[in-house]
Design an enzyme around this catalytic site. Structure first.
Site: not given
Length: 295
Positions: A50, A138, A167
Site C-alpha cells: 500500500t 509475508y 502474514k
C-alpha cells in the site's frame, strides 16, 4: 529479542506524494498516521504494498520510515516493510528500521530470478542475524513472484529465531489451516487478504493487515471486535456490509484505490507513482457510490 504480542487491526498507510509526484509529502503522511491511530487501529505498518515501497528509492524509503516512526512516537507498535530484491539492501533497511525504533519488520521475499527454498530460507536467516527485533514473514506471490509453501513457512518460523509471525496473503484460506496444523496452532497468523477477513478470523488469525482503515476504520475495528467476542452473526453482518469495498480495493490495486478514496474523503495524498495510474473517472464514481453506502 523483545517479544511482540501483536493483535487486532494493523493499518497500512499510503505514501503521499507531492502534486508532481517528485517528493514525499511528509506532512500528509503524518496526518494519515495520526488519523489511523486516532481511529483505534492497533498498529501501523508503513512501507508495504500500500505504501508503494517498491517504487521508492533508498533515500525516499529512509524518509518514510523515519517520519512514520517519529510520527507514531510509540503510541502503537510499528511494523516496517523492509522488502527488497537483494538481501544486502533488505538488511540495510532492517537495521535502519530497528535503529529508528521499529517494533518489528515485515519481509516479503521479492524475486526477479525464481528463488529456491534454500535461497528463501537463507534470505530470512541473514536478515534475522542482522537485527534483534521480530520479523513478520509475508507471503504474497501476487506481488512478489515468490510463493512459500506452508511447510517452508513453518520451518522458517521454527528454525529462525526472530521470525515469529506470518502474514498470509495468497487468498487461500487452506494455507492458514495447514499452517495451524503444522505448528499445532502456535504460529501467530495475520490475514493479508481483505476479502477473507471473516474466514481468516474463524481460522484463528490474530490480526488483520489491511489498508481499509484509511477509509472505513470503524467497520474494520467492529468486525475484529465481533470476531474476538465470538459473535458470528454480528461479524458476518459487518463483513458483508464492507465486502464490496474490500473487493474493490483489492481488484483496483491498493495504492490507486486508497488514494482515490482519501481524495473523496477530502484528503489529498497525491496519485500513485508511475507506472501506476490514478483511478479513472468511472471507477472513481463507483468507489464514491460504495463509500456512500458505508457512511
Amino acid at each position: 529479542m523483545t517479544e511482540l504480542n501483536l493483535k487486532g487491526i494493523i493499518a497500512y498507510p499510503v505514501t503521499p506524494f507531492s502534486a508532481c509526484g517528485e517528493r514525499i509529502d511528509g506532512d500528509t503522511l503524518g496526518l494519515l498516521i495520526d488519523r489511523l491511530i486516532d481511529s483505534g487501529c492497533h498498529a501501523i505498518a508503513p512501507l508495504g504494498s500500500t505504501g508503494e515501497s517498491a517504487y521508492l528509492n533508498d533515500k525516499e524509503w529512509d524518509e518514510v520510515a523515519e517520519r512514520s516512526l517519529s510520527q507514531v512516537n510509540r503510541r502503537v507498535p510499528v511494523i516496517v516493510g523492509i522488502s527488497d530484491l537483494t538481501t544486502q539492501n533488505a538488511i540495510r533497511r532492517a537495521r535502519f528500521a530497528q535503529a529508528h525504533g521499529a517494533d518489528a519488520v515485515m519481509v516479503l521475499p521479492v524475486s526477479y530470478w525464481k528463488l529456491s527454498e534454500r535461497e528463501i530460507y537463507r534470505h530470512y536467516s541473514r536478515i534475522a542475524q542482522a537485527i534483534d527485533i521480530p520479523i513478520m514473514l509475508y507471503n504474497n506471490p501476487a506481488t512478489s513472484g515468490v510463493d512459500m509453501s506452508p511447510e517452508l513457512i513453518a520451518r522458517i518460523v521454527r528454525e529462525v529465531d526472530n521470525v515469529t509471525m506470518v502474514k498470509e496473503s495468497t487468498g487461500d484460506i487452506q494455507r492458514m489451516h495447514r499452517l495451524a496444523q503444522l505448528s499445532d496452532r502456535r504460529i501467530p497468523m495475520y490475514n493479508g487478504s481483505n476479502p477473507l477477513a471473516l474466514e481468516a478470523f474463524a481460522a484463528g488469525a490474530v490480526g488483520w493487515c489491511t489498508a481499509a482503515p484509511n477509509l472505513i476504520p470503524a467497520l474494520n475495528l467492529r468486525l475484529y471486535e465481533a470476531a474476538l467476542a465470538g459473535d458470528l452473526q454480528q461479524a458476518r453482518d459487518l463483513f458483508y456490509r464492507q465486502l464490496p469495498l474490500l473487493q474493490f480495493i483489492l481488484k483496483g490495486g491498493l495504492p490507486t484505490t486508497i488514494k482515490a478514496g482519501l481524495t473523496l474523503c477530502g484528503i489529498d495524498a497525491g496519485v500513485p507513482r508511475l507506472p501506476l495510474e490514478a483511478l479513472d473517472e468511472a471507477e472513481t464514481e463507483r468507489l464514491a457510490a460504495i463509500l456512500d453506502t458505508l457512511r
